[in-house]
Design a protein around this motif. Structure first.
Motif, PDB file in Angstrom:
ATOM      1  N   ASP A   1      70.529 -49.549 -17.318  1.00 35.88           N
ATOM      2  CA  ASP A   1      71.798 -50.292 -17.294  1.00 35.88           C
ATOM      3  C   ASP A   1      72.314 -50.429 -15.870  1.00 35.88           C
ATOM      4  OD1 ASP A   1      71.804 -50.684 -19.992  1.00 35.88           O
ATOM      5  OD2 ASP A   1      73.196 -49.034 -20.438  1.00 35.88           O
ATOM      6  N   LEU A   2      72.310 -49.319 -15.129  1.00 39.16           N
ATOM      7  CA  LEU A   2      72.832 -49.332 -13.761  1.00 39.16           C
ATOM      8  C   LEU A   2      71.993 -50.235 -12.857  1.00 39.16           C
ATOM      9  CD1 LEU A   2      73.741 -45.557 -13.310  1.00 39.16           C
ATOM     10  CD2 LEU A   2      75.331 -47.456 -13.607  1.00 39.16           C
ATOM     11  N   ALA A   3      70.691 -50.284 -13.125  1.00 39.21           N
ATOM     12  CA  ALA A   3      69.799 -51.051 -12.262  1.00 39.21           C
ATOM     13  C   ALA A   3      69.723 -52.528 -12.636  1.00 39.21           C
ATOM     14  CB  ALA A   3      68.404 -50.436 -12.296  1.00 39.21           C
ATOM     15  N   LEU A   4      69.844 -52.830 -13.929  1.00 41.41           N
ATOM     16  CA  LEU A   4      69.518 -54.180 -14.391  1.00 41.41           C
ATOM     17  C   LEU A   4      70.701 -54.998 -14.916  1.00 41.41           C
ATOM     18  CD1 LEU A   4      66.239 -53.246 -16.325  1.00 41.41           C
ATOM     19  CD2 LEU A   4      66.430 -54.163 -14.001  1.00 41.41           C
ATOM     20  N   HIS A   5      71.836 -54.368 -15.178  1.00 45.04           N
ATOM     21  CA  HIS A   5      72.947 -55.090 -15.789  1.00 45.04           C
ATOM     22  C   HIS A   5      74.153 -55.170 -14.851  1.00 45.04           C
ATOM     23  CE1 HIS A   5      70.564 -53.779 -19.322  1.00 45.04           C
ATOM     24  NE2 HIS A   5      70.917 -54.951 -19.789  1.00 45.04           N
TER      25      HIS A   5
ATOM     26  N   ILE B   1      78.347 -55.552 -14.008  1.00 38.75           N
ATOM     27  CA  ILE B   1      79.463 -54.679 -14.371  1.00 38.75           C
ATOM     28  C   ILE B   1      80.027 -55.006 -15.750  1.00 38.75           C
ATOM     29  CG2 ILE B   1      81.051 -56.161 -13.067  1.00 38.75           C
ATOM     30  CD1 ILE B   1      81.420 -52.393 -13.723  1.00 38.75           C
ATOM     31  N   SER B   2      80.097 -56.298 -16.080  1.00 37.01           N
ATOM     32  CA  SER B   2      80.628 -56.688 -17.384  1.00 37.01           C
ATOM     33  C   SER B   2      79.781 -56.129 -18.515  1.00 37.01           C
ATOM     34  CB  SER B   2      80.699 -58.216 -17.483  1.00 37.01           C
ATOM     35  OG  SER B   2      81.263 -58.605 -18.718  1.00 37.01           O
ATOM     36  N   SER B   3      78.471 -56.211 -18.370  1.00 28.06           N
ATOM     37  CA  SER B   3      77.568 -55.683 -19.398  1.00 28.06           C
ATOM     38  C   SER B   3      77.673 -54.165 -19.490  1.00 28.06           C
ATOM     39  CB  SER B   3      76.128 -56.080 -19.086  1.00 28.06           C
ATOM     40  OG  SER B   3      75.973 -57.480 -19.137  1.00 28.06           O
ATOM     41  N   ARG B   4      77.773 -53.499 -18.357  1.00 30.60           N
ATOM     42  CA  ARG B   4      77.844 -52.032 -18.360  1.00 30.60           C
ATOM     43  C   ARG B   4      79.136 -51.549 -19.011  1.00 30.60           C
ATOM     44  NH1 ARG B   4      76.192 -52.483 -12.790  1.00 30.60           N
ATOM     45  NH2 ARG B   4      77.955 -51.237 -12.042  1.00 30.60           N
ATOM     46  N   VAL B   5      80.239 -52.211 -18.700  1.00 24.80           N
ATOM     47  CA  VAL B   5      81.520 -51.832 -19.317  1.00 24.80           C
ATOM     48  C   VAL B   5      81.480 -52.089 -20.818  1.00 24.80           C
ATOM     49  CG1 VAL B   5      83.978 -52.408 -19.469  1.00 24.80           C
ATOM     50  CG2 VAL B   5      82.892 -52.123 -17.230  1.00 24.80           C
ATOM     51  N   SER B   6      80.932 -53.226 -21.222  1.00 24.17           N
ATOM     52  CA  SER B   6      80.848 -53.565 -22.652  1.00 24.17           C
ATOM     53  C   SER B   6      80.041 -52.519 -23.410  1.00 24.17           C
ATOM     54  CB  SER B   6      80.213 -54.942 -22.833  1.00 24.17           C
ATOM     55  OG  SER B   6      81.004 -55.946 -22.246  1.00 24.17           O
ATOM     56  N   ARG B   7      78.896 -52.156 -22.857  1.00 27.03           N
ATOM     57  CA  ARG B   7      78.039 -51.154 -23.516  1.00 27.03           C
ATOM     58  C   ARG B   7      78.746 -49.808 -23.615  1.00 27.03           C
ATOM     59  NH1 ARG B   7      72.065 -51.809 -23.079  1.00 27.03           N
ATOM     60  NH2 ARG B   7      71.638 -54.029 -22.852  1.00 27.03           N
ATOM     61  N   ALA B   8      79.446 -49.417 -22.551  1.00 23.35           N
ATOM     62  CA  ALA B   8      80.157 -48.139 -22.565  1.00 23.35           C
ATOM     63  C   ALA B   8      81.252 -48.127 -23.619  1.00 23.35           C
ATOM     64  CB  ALA B   8      80.743 -47.851 -21.185  1.00 23.35           C
TER      65      ALA B   8
END
Length: 233
Positions: free
Chosen positions: A157-161, A163-170
């Motif tokens: 996630d940190l490498a490939l996505h 910020i919007s995607s990372r926040v959504s997943r979290a």
């Protein structure tokens, strides 16, 4: 009347045994095995914000969460004010077990996110428990495997996505059902969310506003409600 956490100070052996049986790690043990483990447990309270374990220290015990939430995190060696939350753990989960297997120093720090009640078990007692019941060792291995998979996903996630995607997943991972709604509330803060996704609080705040404007979430003073789980991913 005593509040529930105060009552725990007066736990009788019978009550403690049934509390142990409710923890997945010990769910398959018989009463004699539970009593043997219970005899070696230390019960301890930690207030919100207390550090339980420090990265790099030598460990001699593992911890089981009865109530509350903890965060497992790592601090930037060049800037102690920066931290990355690796995972959060709640009731029934355990931590601090790795040195039991490799005799290495603690790999991360652990602190409370709210008032916690923990059971502490020495490695020596835990080894005896695993020898007496292979089911415990199997449960530990399954938990370690899940955590390794989660860590691998997080690295991806940190490498490939973005910020919007990372926040959504979290948000989707942290949400719990409350009154028929999926909600992320206390003890999680926007700073905690930022520490989980590897971004600044300001960037996370802007991302939350953007998700709210697009109808994915509703941001309130102390909680975030997920309105549409088809968020950017």
């Amino acid at each position: 009347m005593f509040p529930c956490y105060a009552y725990l100070l007066f736990i009788r052996p019978f009550d403690e045994m049934h509390m142990l049986n409710a923890i997945p790690l010990f769910a398959n043990l018989n009463e004699m095995q539970l009593a043997s483990i219970g005899a070696h447990l230390a019960l301890k309270f930690y207030e919100k914000g207390e550090c339980i374990l420090n990265e790099g220290e030598i460990g001699d015990s593992m911890y089981i969460i009865l109530t509350g939430q903890v965060k497992v995190y790592s601090v930037d060696a060049t800037d102690p004010s920066r931290e990355v939350i690796l995972k959060t753990l709640g009731p029934g989960e355990f931590f601090g077990e790795l040195p039991l297997f490799d005799q290495e120093p603690r790999s991360a720090s652990v602190a409370t996110m709210e008032r916690c009640h923990l059971q502490i078990l020495s490695y020596r007692s835990f080894r005896r428990a695993m020898e007496a019941s292979p089911d415990i060792a199997q449960c530990v291995m399954e938990t370690l495997a899940r955590r390794l998979r989660a860590a691998t996903r997080k690295i991806g996630d940190l490498a490939l996505h973005d910020i919007s995607s990372r926040v959504s997943r979290a948000l989707l991972e942290l949400a719990i059902m409350s009154n028929g709604r999926r909600v992320v509330g206390e003890p999680f803060t926007q700073q905690d969310l930022a520490n989980m996704v590897g971004a600044s609080r300001e960037m996370v705040n802007r991302t939350l506003k953007d998700l709210e404007e697009h109808g994915y979430i509703s941001v309130e003073r102390k909680s975030i409600t997920i309105l549409n789980d088809r968020m950017p991913s």
